[in-house]
Design a protein around this motif. Structure first.
Motif, short mmCIF file in Angstrom:
data_model
loop_
_atom_site.label_atom_id
_atom_site.label_comp_id
_atom_site.label_asym_id
_atom_site.label_seq_id
_atom_site.Cartn_x
_atom_site.Cartn_y
_atom_site.Cartn_z
N ASN A 214 -9.24 -68.84 103.60
CA ASN A 214 -9.47 -70.46 103.62
C ASN A 214 -10.46 -70.65 103.55
O ASN A 214 -11.71 -70.01 104.65
CB ASN A 214 -8.65 -71.43 104.93
N THR A 215 -11.06 -71.36 102.58
CA THR A 215 -12.71 -71.62 102.08
C THR A 215 -12.79 -73.02 102.64
O THR A 215 -13.69 -73.67 102.09
CB THR A 215 -13.41 -71.22 101.03
N PHE A 216 -11.98 -73.67 102.93
CA PHE A 216 -12.61 -75.56 102.68
C PHE A 216 -11.40 -75.86 104.35
O PHE A 216 -10.27 -75.34 104.14
CB PHE A 216 -11.17 -76.39 101.25
N GLY A 217 -11.95 -76.89 105.16
CA GLY A 217 -11.07 -78.28 105.87
C GLY A 217 -10.39 -78.74 105.21
O GLY A 217 -10.15 -78.65 103.80
N ASP A 218 -9.22 -79.14 106.06
CA ASP A 218 -8.02 -79.11 105.25
C ASP A 218 -8.30 -81.45 104.26
O ASP A 218 -7.96 -81.61 103.31
CB ASP A 218 -6.92 -80.19 106.64
N GLU A 219 -9.51 -81.64 105.04
CA GLU A 219 -9.37 -83.11 104.51
C GLU A 219 -10.47 -82.52 103.03
O GLU A 219 -10.10 -83.20 101.40
CB GLU A 219 -10.61 -83.72 105.64
N LEU A 220 -11.09 -81.87 102.45
CA LEU A 220 -12.48 -81.02 101.43
C LEU A 220 -11.12 -81.26 100.90
O LEU A 220 -11.06 -80.76 99.48
CB LEU A 220 -13.28 -80.05 101.61
N TYR A 221 -10.35 -79.76 101.25
CA TYR A 221 -8.63 -79.39 100.10
C TYR A 221 -7.92 -80.34 99.66
O TYR A 221 -7.62 -80.15 98.19
CB TYR A 221 -7.55 -78.67 100.69
N ASP A 222 -7.31 -81.52 100.14
CA ASP A 222 -6.89 -82.74 99.28
C ASP A 222 -7.80 -83.34 98.61
O ASP A 222 -6.91 -83.74 97.80
CB ASP A 222 -6.98 -83.56 100.77
N VAL A 223 -8.85 -83.75 98.86
CA VAL A 223 -9.59 -84.03 97.84
C VAL A 223 -9.97 -83.12 96.32
O VAL A 223 -10.56 -83.89 94.95
CB VAL A 223 -11.18 -84.53 98.21
N LEU A 224 -10.70 -81.67 96.62
CA LEU A 224 -11.15 -81.27 95.81
C LEU A 224 -10.26 -80.46 95.08
O LEU A 224 -10.38 -79.79 94.16
CB LEU A 224 -12.05 -80.26 96.38
N MET A 225 -8.78 -80.03 95.78
CA MET A 225 -7.68 -79.27 95.33
C MET A 225 -6.61 -80.11 94.71
O MET A 225 -6.22 -80.28 93.67
CB MET A 225 -7.31 -78.11 96.16
N HIS A 226 -5.77 -80.94 95.64
CA HIS A 226 -4.37 -81.19 95.76
C HIS A 226 -4.50 -82.76 95.02
O HIS A 226 -3.68 -82.89 93.93
CB HIS A 226 -4.10 -81.83 97.18
N GLN A 227 -6.09 -83.07 95.41
CA GLN A 227 -5.42 -84.82 94.14
C GLN A 227 -5.87 -84.51 92.92
O GLN A 227 -5.41 -85.27 92.75
CB GLN A 227 -6.44 -85.67 95.24
N ARG A 228 -6.92 -83.50 92.74
CA ARG A 228 -7.01 -83.11 91.02
C ARG A 228 -6.11 -82.83 90.86
O ARG A 228 -5.45 -83.05 89.69
CB ARG A 228 -8.91 -82.32 91.10
N ASN A 229 -4.91 -82.39 91.50
CA ASN A 229 -4.27 -81.07 90.73
C ASN A 229 -2.87 -82.38 89.92
O ASN A 229 -2.46 -82.70 89.32
CB ASN A 229 -3.16 -80.30 91.59
N LEU A 230 -2.77 -83.24 91.82
CA LEU A 230 -2.14 -84.52 91.18
C LEU A 230 -2.21 -85.59 89.54
O LEU A 230 -1.82 -85.19 89.00
CB LEU A 230 -1.92 -85.39 92.25
N ALA A 231 -3.74 -85.59 89.75
CA ALA A 231 -4.39 -86.02 88.54
C ALA A 231 -4.09 -85.35 87.51
O ALA A 231 -3.34 -85.63 85.93
CB ALA A 231 -5.30 -86.42 88.86
N TRP A 232 -4.01 -83.47 87.17
CA TRP A 232 -4.00 -82.97 86.23
C TRP A 232 -2.71 -83.42 86.02
O TRP A 232 -2.15 -83.05 84.78
CB TRP A 232 -3.92 -81.99 86.06
#
Length: 264
Positions: A214-232
């Protein structure tokens, strides 16, 4: 669609061919075929040239899809106002760690002192990658872009460099969570980079059996990973029929809310 074709489509959507790089094939409704691969934005000299098998996939594709066309960007950072001196923005512990790192990495304090925290984090991460022998011109997406343009394969951006900057500038507190996470997980991130390099030089991970640090906190993971995955996911599901090579950061292929699972 006949019964056999339905069975074939379902089977192909939920299985993957084996490749010597981190990737899988996904078939979407509407005769859209994706070769989804996990890129590393900076690579080692051993990662060039790309496999002829991958080049052939690119040659046969209707387009290469990347997060952003990094060959078209003059500067990754916009002109932004100076922030407060860094020492005034950090805890004593984090300030001491930054001073130790920039001395080790040869970064003048004046270069980063008034930059926003998110930009300082990216500068530190880039220098860390360089210390590990990684260079941008050996990055997988850079090599794919160069090859696509040489073969006149169209390039499509999932978001573009400006949108990526917009995401960073909207982070809270000038992106301080990204900087503090970078400092907290400094050594873990180095191990993660080495792990991802091994996926290209040795063997990719087996899906369903990937344990990532784990290299991200939950908030950053949501913004930088999960939300972008949803957009893609939404972007890729709107593509016209065709065959596409899709290169995204390797970490987007694994972990919670990963892109392959969203597409399936």
């Amino acid at each position: 669609m006949g019964l056999l074709q339905r069975i074939s489509t379902l089977f192909s959507r939920f299985t993957a061919a084996t490749y010597p790089w981190p990737a899988l094939d996904i078939t979407l409704p509407g005769n859209r075929s994706l070769h989804l691969l996990g890129s590393i934005h900076m690579g080692t000299c051993d990662m060039a040239p790309l496999s002829e098998k991958l080049i052939n996939k690119l040659r046969d594709a209707d387009a290469l899809i990347v997060e952003a066309d990094i060959t078209e960007s003059d500067s990754p950072f916009p002109d932004i106002p100076d922030d407060l001196p860094l020492e005034q923005r950090l805890s004593a512990e984090n300030w001491a760690q930054v001073m130790s790192l920039i001395e080790e990495l040869g970064i003048p304090l004046s270069q980063i002192d008034n930059q926003p925290a998110w930009q300082i984090a990216l500068v530190l991460q880039a220098h860390q990658a360089q210390r590990l022998g990684l260079r941008a011109n050996y990055g997988i997406d850079f090599q794919l872009l160069e090859a696509a343009k040489a073969m006149a394969v169209p390039v499509i951006e999932l978001e573009g460099a400006q949108h990526q900057i917009d995401i960073l500038t909207r982070l809270p507190d000038g992106g301080m969570p990204l900087l503090t996470d970078t400092l907290t997980h400094w050594h873990t991130n180095a191990r993660l980079l080495q792990m991802m390099i091994s996926w290209w030089l040795e063997a990719p991970p087996q899906r369903g059996n990937v344990q990532l640090p784990n290299t991200f906190g939950d908030e950053l993971y949501d913004v930088l990973m999960h939300q972008r995955n949803l957009a893609w996911q939404h972007f890729l599901q709107q593509l016209p029929a065709g065959r596409y090579v899709v290169a995204v950061g390797a970490l987007h292929l694994y972990g919670k809310g990963n892109l392959p699972e969203l597409l399936k």
